[in-house]
Enzyme design. Structure first.
Site, mmCIF file in Angstrom:
data_model
loop_
_atom_site.group_PDB
_atom_site.id
_atom_site.type_symbol
_atom_site.label_atom_id
_atom_site.label_comp_id
_atom_site.label_asym_id
_atom_site.label_seq_id
_atom_site.Cartn_x
_atom_site.Cartn_y
_atom_site.Cartn_z
ATOM 1 N N HIS A 80 -6.922 1.944 12.332
ATOM 2 C CA HIS A 80 -5.923 0.908 12.484
ATOM 3 C C HIS A 80 -5.218 0.931 13.931
ATOM 4 O O HIS A 80 -4.936 2.307 14.456
ATOM 5 C CB HIS A 80 -4.759 1.421 11.397
ATOM 6 C CG HIS A 80 -3.604 0.505 11.355
ATOM 7 N ND1 HIS A 80 -3.776 -0.800 10.691
ATOM 8 C CD2 HIS A 80 -2.534 0.738 11.753
ATOM 9 C CE1 HIS A 80 -2.471 -1.394 10.985
ATOM 10 N NE2 HIS A 80 -1.813 -0.532 11.308
ATOM 11 N N ASP A 159 4.431 -2.806 -0.956
ATOM 12 C CA ASP A 159 4.790 -2.953 0.338
ATOM 13 C C ASP A 159 4.970 -4.473 0.770
ATOM 14 O O ASP A 159 5.986 -4.625 1.567
ATOM 15 C CB ASP A 159 3.506 -2.312 0.949
ATOM 16 C CG ASP A 159 3.666 -2.632 2.471
ATOM 17 O OD1 ASP A 159 4.547 -2.099 3.189
ATOM 18 O OD2 ASP A 159 2.937 -3.469 3.461
ATOM 19 N N ARG A 166 12.847 -5.662 3.887
ATOM 20 C CA ARG A 166 13.156 -5.032 5.137
ATOM 21 C C ARG A 166 13.652 -5.735 6.173
ATOM 22 O O ARG A 166 14.594 -5.623 6.974
ATOM 23 C CB ARG A 166 12.272 -4.113 5.395
ATOM 24 C CG ARG A 166 12.039 -2.653 4.473
ATOM 25 C CD ARG A 166 10.797 -2.033 4.664
ATOM 26 N NE ARG A 166 10.657 -1.481 6.176
ATOM 27 C CZ ARG A 166 9.319 -1.044 6.742
ATOM 28 N NH1 ARG A 166 8.497 -1.144 5.871
ATOM 29 N NH2 ARG A 166 9.391 -0.853 8.039
ATOM 30 N N SER A 181 4.379 2.394 4.785
ATOM 31 C CA SER A 181 4.061 0.969 4.939
ATOM 32 C C SER A 181 2.511 0.972 5.415
ATOM 33 O O SER A 181 1.567 0.461 4.659
ATOM 34 C CB SER A 181 4.823 0.242 5.595
ATOM 35 O OG SER A 181 4.184 -1.269 5.842
ATOM 36 N N LYS A 185 -1.371 0.846 2.943
ATOM 37 C CA LYS A 185 -2.583 -0.310 3.188
ATOM 38 C C LYS A 185 -3.991 0.395 3.450
ATOM 39 O O LYS A 185 -4.892 -0.194 2.946
ATOM 40 C CB LYS A 185 -2.188 -1.280 4.063
ATOM 41 C CG LYS A 185 -1.097 -2.251 3.473
ATOM 42 C CD LYS A 185 -0.720 -3.239 4.751
ATOM 43 C CE LYS A 185 0.415 -2.645 5.526
ATOM 44 N NZ LYS A 185 1.520 -3.406 5.935
HETATM 45 N N1 URA Z 1 3.598 -2.836 10.412
HETATM 46 C C1 URA Z 1 3.260 -2.457 8.883
HETATM 47 O O1 URA Z 1 2.390 -2.794 8.343
HETATM 48 N N2 URA Z 1 4.340 -2.080 8.461
HETATM 49 C C2 URA Z 1 5.420 -1.868 8.822
HETATM 50 O O2 URA Z 1 6.476 -1.603 8.066
HETATM 51 C C3 URA Z 1 5.804 -2.035 10.046
HETATM 52 C C4 URA Z 1 4.599 -2.525 11.045
#
Ligand code: URA
Ligand code: CA
Length: 431
Positions: A80, A159, A166, A181, A185
């Site tokens: 990632h 999320d 947020r 977050s 994923k």
């Molecule tokens: N990218 C994400 O996937 N989550 C965040 O909170 C910020 C950037």
């Protein structure tokens, strides 16, 4: 919920049960936005311990589907990147690592911002489809060791809801919330091990090395806490990565790199991340040995050939790997001349990315459509010498009137008289 908000407001640590309670309640809509907003702000100010971050991550993973990759043989390693300008690494790393025997079952996203995401880039290849059923996905990875597809199923709905909240409550910029977050994923996507590329600099989400390091440490700690081997590299994003910024242009850059003819920085980053992935995947004892394997699959053409086989398998025209001119081409290619002679001292990655987006290479909002052919190809990087009138970049556009883009690039590619050293690409490795 009031007790939980109060506890976090007073700087205390939340238990696993309390975190699961608020995530479940928010996902099921039994806890309202205003209470979660208050809690997010308390987290923003008081932070979260490593344990709390692990619990939050797992609660978000459990809020939705999880991809089961157990039918794929071998150790599955995911990668990632926190995102930058002109970052084409996934298109290169996926076939590169797979060619060394590590199964790559990759789910990628679309992009919001400077250019498209990996999926948008792949769709610059005519006919390529990113939708496979879970069975097709598993079968293809077992046969080829490689598939890159769009997200299927309902991954981490908590999320998605939290991120949207947020975004409108000024609580995006919290390292524990960002770390959980991202990791939720990755964990829901099923890989056994995760290699993170945390970018820092003007073109990155984390502008300073300190913040990038804090985010990397948090994510590595979360991964280890939930039993997924996690490593991170902090890499420079003070200037765009490679030369190309734009979807089809970045596919071409990826092909060049798989041929061993790519930009030095992009190639090096792929070796560094790829070496970690191969060691994590159990195919090499050391990163030095892994690097030799990566160099070998570039030299003998097998990584490029595997990229072609994946394209073919997913319905695309694999002839592009030998003839990238078959990719979408913009109508006009316009040079951006240097206004003076000297050395490139600074390239404002973020503004250069915005210039590419304004040409149509990226989306400002989710609803925007992308022009896959357009973008910018730099001809210089920091530390390179330039002579007045020489091109700093080539604009690929479907509109001849690019005066604004030319002046933007001239303003954001800085030239000085002093000698400049090239910035270090790899700042630190963690884990
Ligand atoms: N990218 C994400 O996937 N989550 C965040 O909170 C910020 C950037
Ligand atoms: Ca690039």
């Amino acid at each position: 919920m009031v007790d939980i908000i109060e506890k976090k407001r007073d700087g205390e640590e939340l238990s696993k049960e309390e975190i699961a309670f608020f995530i479940d309640g928010y996902t099921n809509e039994t806890i309202p936005d205003y209470q979660v907003s208050a809690l997010l702000m308390a987290i923003y100010f008081n932070g979260m311990t490593a344990e709390e971050q692990g619990h939050l991550t797992l609660a978000m993973v459990q809020s939705g589907d999880q991809i089961d990759l157990s039918a794929i043989n071998g150790i599955k390693v995911d990668k990632h990147s926190t995102g930058g300008v002109g970052d084409t690494t996934t298109l290169i790393l996926a076939p590169l690592v797979a060619a060394c025997g590590v199964p790559v079952a990759k789910m990628s996203g679309r992009g919001l911002g400077h250019t498209g995401g990996t999926l948008d880039k792949l769709e610059a290849i005519e006919g390529f489809h990113i939708e496979l059923t879970e069975d097709q996905f598993v079968k293809q990875v077992n046969e080829l060791k490689l598939a890159v597809i769009g997200q299927s199923g309902n991954l981490t709905p908590a999320d998605k809801k939290l991120y949207a909240l947020r975004d409108v409550t000024a609580t995006v910029n919290s390292i524990p919330l960002i770390a959980s977050s991202i990791m939720s994923k990755k964990i829901a996507a099923g890989a056994n091990a995760i290699v993170l590329d945390v970018k820092t600099g003007d073109g990155a989400f984390m502008k300073t090395i300190e913040d990038a390091e804090a985010l990397a440490n948090s994510m590595v700690a979360i991964g280890e806490q939930v039993g997924r081997h996690t490593m991170a590299v902090i890499s420079d994003m003070s200037q765009p990565l490679g030369y190309a910024i734009g979807n089809a242009l970045e596919v071409k850059e990826a092909i060049d790199t798989l041929k061993g003819e790519g930009p030095e920085d992009l190639t090096e980053l792929c070796y560094v991340l790829g070496s970690k992935m191969i060691v994590a995947g159990g195919k090499a004892e050391s990163e030095e040995e892994a690097r030799q394997m990566l160099e070998a699959v570039i030299q003998d053409g097998s990584a490029l050939e595997l990229f072609g086989r994946m394209i073919e398998e997913q319905g695309g025209d694999s002839k592009i790997i030998h003839d990238p001119s078959l990719l979408a081409q913009a109508d006009f290619q316009i040079e951006v001349p240097a206004l003076k002679s000297g050395t490139i001292s600074q390239m404002d990655a973020d503004d250069i990315g915005v210039a590419a987006m304004m040409l149509g290479a990226g989306r400002a909002t989710k609803e925007d459509t992308i022009d896959l052919a357009v973008g910018i190809v730099l001809t210089k990087k920091i530390g390179d010498a330039v002579v007045e009138g020489e091109p700093l970049a080539i604009i690929h556009s479907n509109n001849e009137n690019v005066e604004k883009t030319i002046s933007m690039l001239q303003n954001h590619i800085h030239i000085t008289e002093e000698v400049q050293t090239k910035p270090a690409l790899i700042i630190k490795a963690i884990g």
